[in-house]
Design a protein around this motif. Structure first.
Motif, PDB file in Angstrom:
ATOM      1  N   ASP B   7      15.911 -41.371   2.854  1.00 17.15           N
ATOM      2  CA  ASP B   7      15.556 -42.190   4.011  1.00 17.15           C
ATOM      3  C   ASP B   7      14.694 -41.324   4.929  1.00 17.15           C
ATOM      4  OD1 ASP B   7      15.382 -43.615   6.309  1.00 17.15           O
ATOM      5  OD2 ASP B   7      17.544 -43.886   6.598  1.00 17.15           O
ATOM      6  N   ILE B   8      13.394 -41.338   4.660  1.00 19.08           N
ATOM      7  CA  ILE B   8      12.492 -40.462   5.429  1.00 19.08           C
ATOM      8  C   ILE B   8      11.617 -41.321   6.332  1.00 19.08           C
ATOM      9  CG2 ILE B   8      10.670 -38.723   5.295  1.00 19.08           C
ATOM     10  CD1 ILE B   8      11.749 -37.988   2.531  1.00 19.08           C
ATOM     11  N   HIS B   9      11.803 -41.151   7.657  1.00 20.83           N
ATOM     12  CA  HIS B   9      10.982 -41.915   8.603  1.00 20.83           C
ATOM     13  C   HIS B   9       9.561 -41.382   8.607  1.00 20.83           C
ATOM     14  CE1 HIS B   9      14.736 -43.542   9.651  1.00 20.83           C
ATOM     15  NE2 HIS B   9      15.172 -42.467  10.305  1.00 20.83           N
ATOM     16  N   SER B  10       9.465 -40.065   8.705  1.00 22.70           N
ATOM     17  CA  SER B  10       8.122 -39.509   8.648  1.00 22.70           C
ATOM     18  C   SER B  10       8.160 -38.030   8.311  1.00 22.70           C
ATOM     19  CB  SER B  10       7.387 -39.716   9.978  1.00 22.70           C
ATOM     20  OG  SER B  10       7.759 -38.733  10.902  1.00 22.70           O
ATOM     21  N   LYS B  11       7.138 -37.616   7.621  1.00 24.31           N
ATOM     22  CA  LYS B  11       6.928 -36.200   7.347  1.00 24.31           C
ATOM     23  C   LYS B  11       5.478 -35.910   7.707  1.00 24.31           C
ATOM     24  CE  LYS B  11       6.498 -32.118   5.748  1.00 24.31           C
ATOM     25  NZ  LYS B  11       7.055 -30.944   6.432  1.00 24.31           N
ATOM     26  N   ALA B  19      -7.964 -27.994  10.020  1.00 26.19           N
ATOM     27  CA  ALA B  19      -7.327 -29.040   9.235  1.00 26.19           C
ATOM     28  C   ALA B  19      -6.632 -30.006  10.189  1.00 26.19           C
ATOM     29  CB  ALA B  19      -6.323 -28.422   8.279  1.00 26.19           C
ATOM     30  N   LYS B  20      -6.884 -31.296   9.962  1.00 26.70           N
ATOM     31  CA  LYS B  20      -6.304 -32.289  10.874  1.00 26.70           C
ATOM     32  C   LYS B  20      -4.837 -32.532  10.567  1.00 26.70           C
ATOM     33  CE  LYS B  20     -10.408 -34.893  12.114  1.00 26.70           C
ATOM     34  NZ  LYS B  20     -11.368 -35.487  11.190  1.00 26.70           N
ATOM     35  N   LEU B  21      -4.141 -33.093  11.544  1.00 27.69           N
ATOM     36  CA  LEU B  21      -2.756 -33.510  11.349  1.00 27.69           C
ATOM     37  C   LEU B  21      -2.705 -34.487  10.177  1.00 27.69           C
ATOM     38  CD1 LEU B  21      -0.349 -34.577  14.108  1.00 27.69           C
ATOM     39  CD2 LEU B  21      -0.862 -36.241  12.347  1.00 27.69           C
ATOM     40  N   HIS B  22      -1.675 -34.324   9.319  1.00 29.65           N
ATOM     41  CA  HIS B  22      -1.616 -35.134   8.114  1.00 29.65           C
ATOM     42  C   HIS B  22      -0.232 -35.744   7.984  1.00 29.65           C
ATOM     43  CE1 HIS B  22      -2.251 -36.360   3.987  1.00 29.65           C
ATOM     44  NE2 HIS B  22      -1.159 -35.726   3.632  1.00 29.65           N
ATOM     45  N   GLN B  23      -0.176 -37.076   7.989  1.00 26.81           N
ATOM     46  CA  GLN B  23       1.108 -37.727   7.771  1.00 26.81           C
ATOM     47  C   GLN B  23       1.291 -37.963   6.283  1.00 26.81           C
ATOM     48  OE1 GLN B  23       2.339 -40.967  10.248  1.00 26.81           O
ATOM     49  NE2 GLN B  23       4.364 -40.717   9.353  1.00 26.81           N
ATOM     50  N   ALA B  24       2.245 -37.234   5.692  1.00 29.61           N
ATOM     51  CA  ALA B  24       2.425 -37.285   4.247  1.00 29.61           C
ATOM     52  C   ALA B  24       3.305 -38.462   3.840  1.00 29.61           C
ATOM     53  CB  ALA B  24       3.033 -35.982   3.747  1.00 29.61           C
ATOM     54  N   ILE B  25       4.367 -38.709   4.624  1.00 28.25           N
ATOM     55  CA  ILE B  25       5.331 -39.747   4.251  1.00 28.25           C
ATOM     56  C   ILE B  25       5.633 -40.606   5.471  1.00 28.25           C
ATOM     57  CG2 ILE B  25       7.654 -40.202   3.351  1.00 28.25           C
ATOM     58  CD1 ILE B  25       7.578 -37.462   2.010  1.00 28.25           C
TER      59      ILE B  25
END
Lengths: 248, 246
Positions: B7-11, B19-25
């Motif tokens: 249960d991953i809200h965000s990674k 390098a820009k911020l990267h939302q993986a999950i």
């Protein structure tokens, strides 16, 4: 060609001695004795037991100072390499200690702690320590994150991780620190002995300088060079080979 | 007997220098039943490795929860990384022995080396092995600890087709002998069909679950290329949204 290559090191040594001999005969003064004269002094000093005694005293100081500096340096280096905050704090100290001239630390040690054996060892350690720390820190920084993750996910534990994952990666850096460290300590220790001890190679060299006894000076230098070579071939090279055998 | 609730809200990978911020999950919910074999299929760079690292406990920097229900507090996790990650200064055998704590596993290691055809090179150093061989060593290393959970990150990439097939059958066979929960990342749908009880399709980053498909094939069908290909055609025809991901 192969046989010639094998004998090249011996040949170069013989050429060196021949050049020396020629030069000494040509100049013909006390300030440059012939190899033969130096060999004679070397034999005399050895058989009287004087050279072995002073060499032994210096070697003992070397081993003590070197061991303390390596142990402290490895521990500190690993700590600084793995902890960014600690590193940021102590980095300045390191730069300061790296750049203090050896002579200054030696004089200060003798002034503050007296002309004692421990002051002499302390001076050696302080001179050597920053070098070890910087080298080992570099090693600790470059540890392979992939392998550390592997160790963590397989629950290898602290001991196994240290012995099988971290130490082999630090080994080349430790060997580097050992090599440069020995070379550095050899030079500093003579200065330490010259300034505040009444035995050891440095003290003897000082004596010969005052007597303008170049033959003895060179005889002691030869003993010195021989011992460093012996350490290189008997201790360092085998250690190197053992650690390198997995490489292609 | 390990059940995993993901249960991953965000990674998020923070921006570093240029390098820009990267939302993986983002909002990834997935449950694995005990002893289930699940394949994750998704475009490359979508965050599958990140997900495995989180489950393995290597990455704690995320918002959400990973719950593992298991009879022990600490289930054994075998992780086959994308690159073999063998210790170059240990021989093949030493690399495998390193992860087991008891000496009794000698026979087990021998048997595994035999099946993976690595017996002849067991005393060689990893640098002398081909990548395919190194991968097989890494797979043995994961098996030998008798894992409760097995994480595999494209473990058969760069194995030649016959070897990949053989190792795949072996994996399935080992898993049937001693069931454990498997999470297997691949980009090869055929491979997923041959192995998995259930295939989970993932979107490109930020990663979330697109759809899940059960694979009701029998053992013989899984080993039959035609049956696998038939099932693959079915999936592609029935789920057009998956087509985009392959």
């Amino acid at each position: 060609m192969i046989t010639l290559k094998k004998y090249l090191p011996t040949l170069s040594l013989l050429v060196f001695i021949a050049v020396w001999q020629g030069l000494a005969i040509y100049i013909n003064r006390n300030t440059l004795p012939t190899p033969e004269a130096v060999a004679k002094v070397f034999w005399l000093e050895c058989s009287s037991g004087r050279l072995p005694f002073h060499l032994g005293v210096t070697l003992l100081r070397l081993i003590t100072g070197f061991s303390i500096a390596m142990l402290l340096g490895c521990a500190t280096g690993i700590a600084l390499g793995r902890n960014k905050k600690l590193d940021a704090f102590f980095d300045n100290w390191l730069v300061i200690f790296l750049n203090i001239p050896a002579l200054v630390t030696i004089i200060l040690c003798y002034v503050w702690f007296g002309l004692t054996e421990s002051a002499a060892i302390l001076a050696v350690v302080i001179n050597k320590l920053p070098n070890v720390i910087v080298t080992i820190r570099e090693g600790a920084r470059s540890l392979d994150q992939d392998l550390l993750e592997m160790a963590q996910s397989y629950h290898l534990g602290k001991r196994k991780t240290l012995i099988h994952v971290i130490w082999p990666q630090l080994y080349p850096f430790v060997m580097g620190a050992t090599r440069t460290g020995l070379a550095l300590i050899w030079k500093i220790i003579l200065l330490v002995e010259l300034l505040g001890r009444s035995n050891g190679m440095g003290y003897q060299l000082h004596l010969f300088f005052q007597l303008f006894d170049v033959a003895s000076l060179l005889a002691y230098t030869i003993a010195f060079v021989a011992v460093t070579q012996l350490i290189e071939f008997m201790v360092l090279k085998p250690l190197d080979n053992k650690a390198q055998r997995w490489r292609r | 007997m390990a059940t995993i609730h993901i249960d991953i809200h965000s990674k998020i990978y923070p921006s570093v220098e240029r390098a820009k911020l990267h939302q993986a999950i983002a909002n990834l919910y997935l449950s694995l039943h005990a002893e289930e074999f699940v394949c994750l299929v998704g475009p490359s760079g979508c965050g599958k490795t990140t997900l495995l690292n989180i489950i393995a406990g290597l990455d704690a920097d995320f918002k959400g929860d990973i719950t593992i229900e298991h009879r022990h507090d600490h289930p054994m996790i075998g992780y086959v990384f994308q690159n073999p990650r063998l210790l170059p200064w240990l021989t093949v055998r030493e690399n495998i022995e390193l992860v087991v704590s008891d000496r009794r596993s000698t026979d087990v290691i021998d048997a595994l080396l035999e099946t993976m055809q690595l017996k002849q090179v067991q005393h060689s150093y990893p640098e002398r092995l081909s990548l395919g061989m190194s991968r097989r060593v890494a797979i043995i290393r994961a098996f030998v600890i008798n894992p409760d959970i097995l994480l595999m990150d494209e473990p058969f990439v760069s194995l030649d087709a016959p070897t990949a097939r053989q190792v795949r059958e072996l994996l399935r066979q080992l898993w049937l002998q001693r069931p454990h929960t498997v999470l297997f990342v691949t980009h090869d749908l055929r491979e997923a069909i041959a192995l998995a009880d259930r295939i989970v399709f993932l979107s490109s980053a930020p990663m979330r679950v697109v759809s899940e498909i059960k694979v009701p094939l029998a053992k013989t069908e899984r080993n039959d290329d035609q049956a696998v290909e038939l099932f693959r055609q079915q999936i592609i025809n029935n789920y057009p949204e998956i087509n985009m991901l392959l």
